[in-house]
Design an enzyme around this catalytic site. Structure first.
Site, PDB file in Angstrom:
ATOM      1  N   LYS A 127       0.910  -1.239  -0.136  1.00 31.69           N
ATOM      2  CA  LYS A 127       0.024   0.035  -0.147  1.00 31.69           C
ATOM      3  C   LYS A 127       1.010   1.261  -0.030  1.00 31.69           C
ATOM      4  O   LYS A 127       0.757   2.134  -0.949  1.00 31.69           O
ATOM      5  CB  LYS A 127      -1.015   0.025   1.211  1.00 31.69           C
ATOM      6  CG  LYS A 127      -1.925   1.090   1.117  1.00 31.69           C
ATOM      7  CD  LYS A 127      -2.764   1.095   2.526  1.00 31.69           C
ATOM      8  CE  LYS A 127      -1.928   1.863   3.726  1.00 31.69           C
ATOM      9  NZ  LYS A 127      -2.840   2.045   4.874  1.00 31.69           N
ATOM     10  N   ASP A 145      -6.464   0.753   0.415  1.00 31.79           N
ATOM     11  CA  ASP A 145      -6.619   0.692   1.716  1.00 31.79           C
ATOM     12  C   ASP A 145      -7.934   0.232   2.247  1.00 31.79           C
ATOM     13  O   ASP A 145      -8.556  -0.356   1.648  1.00 31.79           O
ATOM     14  CB  ASP A 145      -6.134   2.349   1.947  1.00 31.79           C
ATOM     15  CG  ASP A 145      -7.229   3.365   1.367  1.00 31.79           C
ATOM     16  OD1 ASP A 145      -8.108   2.786   0.777  1.00 31.79           O
ATOM     17  OD2 ASP A 145      -7.289   4.199   1.957  1.00 31.79           O
TER      18      ASP A 145
END
Ligand code: SF4
Length: 216
Positions: A127, A145
């Protein structure tokens, strides 16, 4: 409901991105930064913390610690105190220093520009790596996310909570030039309209494209 074809899903997602792009023309990464290194540190601090809180902390942090070496010019306790209000500060300080150590040793103090290299840094997962690559180096990547995970499932684009599976599934559905825009508009949509546990379906501009709209 009939199973949606791959082509139809691709077209629906393109329309979703187009509408959300028009609804949120100011959509961008929520973490303030001026360099790749600052964004890397900000993303490490953002674990279990709001972007707003991180931005308050980094406003002064980034004037004190400009390069990786700066995090070693003071005792670790001082780094901990400087980032304390972001939570989990001991772990984050440890990760920041370990990450900086690797940047100095292996990358001449610079932030590497590939996913494979970035994820070898302590405290940096896919991420964070995709976030840095897309926002600082304009290298396309899908950042998964909590907002992206939730909304991609609500939109029926994926049926899993597994971040890596979601990342690959979305990359397959979308053309590469849409990946970075997708990140920004979906995350903004998650903050402003498709809010966890209280989505504002009535005022949602993609209501008619969302299979979950009637059920909430
Ligand atoms: S219609 Fe509702 S559930 Fe679907 S994306 Fe919009 S806010 Fe979220």
């Amino acid at each position: 409901m009939a199973r949606e074809s791959r082509t139809a899903r691709r077209a629906r997602l393109e329309e979703i991105i187009k509408r959300l792009g028009a609804a949120y023309p100011d959509a961008k990464v929520g973490l303030d930064h001026t360099t790749p290194f600052e964004l890397l540190i900000a993303t490490i601090l953002s674990a279990q913390c709001t972007d707003e809180r991180v931005n308050i902390v980094t406003k002064t942090l980034f004037t004190k610690y400009r390069v990786p070496e700066d995090y070693f010019r003071v005792p670790v306790e001082e780094v901990e105190a400087d980032i304390r209000s972001t939570g989990f500060y001991r772990n984050k300080a440890k990760n920041i220093r370990a990450c900086c150590e690797q940047l100095i040793k292996r990358f001449d103090g610079n932030v590497p520009q590939t996913l494979d290299e970035l994820v070898t840094l302590p405290g940096v997962g896919r991420k964070t790596a995709n976030c840095v690559l897309s926002n600082c180096f304009n290298i396309p990547g899908v950042t998964v996310d909590t907002h992206v995970t939730r909304i991609a499932n609500l939109l029926g684009l994926v049926d899993t909570q597994d971040a890596v599976k979601i990342e690959h599934a979305l990359m397959e559905i979308m053309d590469e030039h849409l990946w970075n825009t997708f990140n920004h508009v979906i995350i903004t949509h998650g903050r402003r309209t498709c809010i966890a546990r209280r989505p504002q379906c009535n005022s949602c501009v993609i209501n008619d494209l969302c299979p979950s709209a009637q059920n909430i």
